[in-house]
Design an enzyme around this catalytic site. Structure first.
Site, mmCIF file in Angstrom:
data_model
loop_
_atom_site.group_PDB
_atom_site.id
_atom_site.type_symbol
_atom_site.label_atom_id
_atom_site.label_comp_id
_atom_site.label_asym_id
_atom_site.label_seq_id
_atom_site.Cartn_x
_atom_site.Cartn_y
_atom_site.Cartn_z
ATOM 1 N N HIS A 157 0.826 -1.242 0.058
ATOM 2 C CA HIS A 157 -0.017 0.263 -0.039
ATOM 3 C C HIS A 157 0.897 0.826 -0.016
ATOM 4 C CE1 HIS A 157 0.890 0.514 4.151
ATOM 5 N NE2 HIS A 157 0.893 -0.455 4.151
ATOM 6 N N CYS A 173 2.960 -4.803 6.090
ATOM 7 C CA CYS A 173 3.081 -4.399 5.504
ATOM 8 C C CYS A 173 3.664 -4.079 4.545
ATOM 9 C CB CYS A 173 1.307 -3.543 5.152
ATOM 10 S SG CYS A 173 0.001 -4.093 5.625
#
Length: 197
Positions: A157, A173
């Site tokens: 992301h 992440c």
């Protein structure tokens, strides 16, 4: 006011003042959310290959649906299109610690522009002061775009906090600058292979 009373700032004086201003240490930016670099006096082996182009063949048997390789050591993300006409290399943020780092093969299962975010149960346990939900926008930890992986809670992301890129700063992440995730978002598709090493 006369012309003679206006003081002129010479280039040399400006540069000296600017150097003094910008030479101050930037310690407040870390606030426990990113790694602290080692002492400069200690010998730290830096990854020389961080932004070296790679071939896809050692990592993937084919490029069906394209391929993403995330190297958590060099903190770099490599993308190859299915027809090999596009190769991209981006700097990334990676998980804060080994226990938050997952490695192996997965794939993109969903793409979201303007994602919302909610902390995982383990994040909330570690950080009870965090909000339960953040909608799309400048305060969203997922930035402007997110590629959801087949592993629960794992994403590639964007981030609005650009100081995190190139550091260990996430809870699992892989983060990219918002302009880079926007570009990767257009290139990757549902089904794109992903390998984290």
């Amino acid at each position: 006011m006369s012309k003679t009373s206006v003081s002129k700032v010479t280039r040399r004086a400006f540069m000296a003042g600017s150097t003094a201003l910008f030479a101050q240490p930037v310690l407040a930016q870390t606030d426990g959310t990113t790694e602290l670099e080692s002492e400069i006096s200690t010998m730290v082996r830096r990854n020389i290959s961080s932004f070296r182009s790679l071939n896809w063949q050692p990592y993937f048997s084919n490029l069906k649906n394209g391929a993403i390789l995330v190297d958590t050591t060099s903190r770099a993300l490599h993308f190859w299109s299915e027809d090999e006409s596009i190769y991209k290399l981006y700097p990334t943020s990676v998980p804060l610690s080994e226990d938050l780092t997952r490695r192996g093969r997965t794939s993109v299962i969903r793409k979201v522009e303007g994602p919302s975010w909610a902390p995982t149960p383990s994040m909330k346990k570690r950080n009870p002061e965090w909000p339960d939900f953040v909608g799309p926008g400048p305060n969203n930890p997922l930035g402007t775009h997110a590629l959801y992986l087949s592993w629960q809670y794992y994403r590639i992301h964007g981030t609005h906090d650009t100081r995190k890129i190139g550091r260990r700063s996430s809870n699992g992440c892989i983060g990219l600058y918002n302009e880079h995730i926007a570009e990767l978002f257009k290139l990757a598709k549902v089904g794109t292979q992903v390998l984290l090493i």
